[in-house]
Write an enzyme that holds these catalytic residues in place. Structure first.
Site, mmCIF file in Angstrom:
data_model
loop_
_atom_site.group_PDB
_atom_site.id
_atom_site.type_symbol
_atom_site.label_atom_id
_atom_site.label_comp_id
_atom_site.label_asym_id
_atom_site.label_seq_id
_atom_site.Cartn_x
_atom_site.Cartn_y
_atom_site.Cartn_z
ATOM 1 N N THR A 56 2.532 3.110 20.793
ATOM 2 C CA THR A 56 3.805 3.778 20.496
ATOM 3 C C THR A 56 3.511 5.257 20.267
ATOM 4 O OG1 THR A 56 4.441 1.727 19.398
ATOM 5 C CG2 THR A 56 5.857 3.640 19.027
ATOM 6 N N ASP A 79 -4.284 13.459 -4.026
ATOM 7 C CA ASP A 79 -3.915 14.206 -2.811
ATOM 8 C C ASP A 79 -4.311 13.442 -1.564
ATOM 9 O OD1 ASP A 79 -2.833 16.182 -4.279
ATOM 10 O OD2 ASP A 79 -4.583 17.514 -4.188
ATOM 11 N N LYS A 107 0.801 -1.231 0.000
ATOM 12 C CA LYS A 107 0.000 0.000 0.000
ATOM 13 C C LYS A 107 0.837 1.286 0.000
ATOM 14 C CE LYS A 107 -4.197 -0.194 2.124
ATOM 15 N NZ LYS A 107 -5.218 -0.494 3.151
HETATM 16 P P1 ATR Z 1 -3.010 -0.787 9.838
HETATM 17 O O1 ATR Z 1 -2.496 -0.375 8.496
HETATM 18 O O2 ATR Z 1 -4.076 -1.837 9.782
HETATM 19 O O3 ATR Z 1 -3.397 0.372 10.691
HETATM 20 P P2 ATR Z 1 -0.507 -1.012 11.271
HETATM 21 O O4 ATR Z 1 0.044 0.153 10.536
HETATM 22 O O5 ATR Z 1 0.364 -2.207 11.501
HETATM 23 O O6 ATR Z 1 -1.789 -1.583 10.553
HETATM 24 O O7 ATR Z 1 -1.066 -0.491 12.702
HETATM 25 C C1 ATR Z 1 -1.533 -1.355 13.681
HETATM 26 C C2 ATR Z 1 -2.048 -0.550 14.874
HETATM 27 O O8 ATR Z 1 -2.436 -1.487 15.918
HETATM 28 C C3 ATR Z 1 -1.008 0.375 15.497
HETATM 29 O O9 ATR Z 1 -1.652 1.481 16.053
HETATM 30 C C4 ATR Z 1 -0.412 -0.521 16.570
HETATM 31 O O10 ATR Z 1 0.220 0.177 17.610
HETATM 32 P P3 ATR Z 1 1.819 0.506 17.528
HETATM 33 O O11 ATR Z 1 1.932 1.692 16.614
HETATM 34 O O12 ATR Z 1 2.201 0.778 18.904
HETATM 35 O O13 ATR Z 1 2.449 -0.744 16.951
HETATM 36 C C5 ATR Z 1 -1.666 -1.196 17.088
HETATM 37 N N1 ATR Z 1 -1.338 -2.428 17.826
HETATM 38 C C6 ATR Z 1 -1.023 -3.624 17.295
HETATM 39 N N2 ATR Z 1 -0.772 -4.513 18.293
HETATM 40 C C7 ATR Z 1 -0.936 -3.848 19.466
HETATM 41 C C8 ATR Z 1 -0.832 -4.201 20.853
HETATM 42 N N3 ATR Z 1 -0.512 -5.450 21.229
HETATM 43 N N4 ATR Z 1 -1.073 -3.251 21.790
HETATM 44 C C9 ATR Z 1 -1.419 -1.990 21.419
HETATM 45 N N5 ATR Z 1 -1.518 -1.591 20.130
HETATM 46 C C10 ATR Z 1 -1.289 -2.495 19.164
#
Ligand code: ATR
Length: 276
Positions: free
Chosen positions: A159, A82, A70
């Protein structure tokens, strides 16, 4: 010569077997009697550019793009809209007759259309929105909420630095809240959105304290497997209006299908059944 060719489209990803897009587009092709094909395509990252460049010559009119392509597709495309630039990702390609490749993002459209449909009384301007997660899906959600007129977005993510990056992209309407404080920005929100993968079958639970939920809040979850996530269950018990995430998947597919096959498809129970 491209005349009289049966239009082809598909979804490009790696892995691709799990994608529900073929079921949905094939359902619409059949429903509207469109003479076209839609196929899943497993394409490795190193082959993406050569495959996509070849596709218009093979009769493809466009494609959907999914994980992990993507972002990288935006460097390959001849034009990036945009909104795709703002969202930092593209999910829909349109191939022009001269072979030019345009990359667009319809996730935000899918999200907001699903939200308006599931919560017709929700007024974007009525109050702040709380968004869990700061990944790719979150960017699409935030872009569409700002466009809809939401006055403030509280963004919270495990994060924090990732949330700050998103806030930098979208400006002063987005404020970053610590993940451990997420429960504190629910009660006065008019909308709560989960864009993380938490709560999905096989993933961890979303452990945010939800006692602030009440009947004045609309709650929606991008997770649609299960359809009724723990978040949506808790929201329903608190009297909230709840909107499941399956509709976003359906609605984000509409602009591509319309563009490629010349027919605006309907999102209805038959379309939902086609992908369940
Ligand atoms: P997408 O494109 O589907 O949004 P991604 O970019 O991998 O996928 O984002 C996943 C989201 O789920 C992020 O906000 C991630 O948090 P981090 O940025 O801290 O990684 C969140 N996420 C995934 N596993 C998690 C967990 N165990 N606890 C808290 N947040 C989690």
């Amino acid at each position: 010569m491209t005349e009289n060719r049966i239009p082809l489209a598909g979804v490009i990803g790696c892995p691709i077997a799990h994608s529900k897009s073929p079921q949905l587009h094939r359902h619409w092709l059949k429903t509207y009697g469109v003479d076209g094909h839609y196929m899943p395509m497993h394409v490795e990252p190193e082959d993406l550019e050569s495959v996509v460049r070849m596709m218009p010559r093979m009769g493809f009119v466009g494609a959907n793009v999914t994980i992990p392509h993507k972002q990288s597709i935006m460097e390959i495309a001849d034009k990036v809209t945009d909104r795709a630039k703002l969202m930092g990702a593209a999910n829909t390609l349109i191939f022009h007759e001269d072979g030019a490749i345009v990359a667009d993002n319809t996730d935000g459209y899918g999200f907001i259309t699903n939200l308006h449909e599931g919560a017709p009384d929700w007024d974007a301007k009525s109050g702040p929105a709380t968004v869990f997660g700061a990944g790719g899906a979150s960017r699409a959600v935030i872009a569409s909420l700002i466009e809809a007129g939401v006055p403030e977005i509280r963004l919270t993510n495990r994060t924090r630095s990732r949330a700050k990056e998103v806030a930098l992209t979208f400006g002063s309407k987005v404020t970053v809240v610590d993940w451990v404080q997420a429960g504190n920005v629910i009660e006065d929100a008019s909308l709560v959105v989960n864009t993380t993968s938490l709560g999905m079958t096989g993933q961890r639970r979303l452990r945010v304290p939800l006692d602030g939920l009440h009947s004045g809040i609309v709650v929606t979850d991008l997770v649609y497997n299960p359809l009724k996530t723990e978040l949506l269950q808790a929201a329903e018990e608190a009297g909230c209006t709840v909107v499941d995430g399956l509709g976003m998947l359906l609605h984000q597919a509409v602009p591509g299908f319309e563009r490629w096959f010349g027919q605006r498809p309907e999102v209805n129970s038959a379309a939902r059944d086609a992908i369940l």
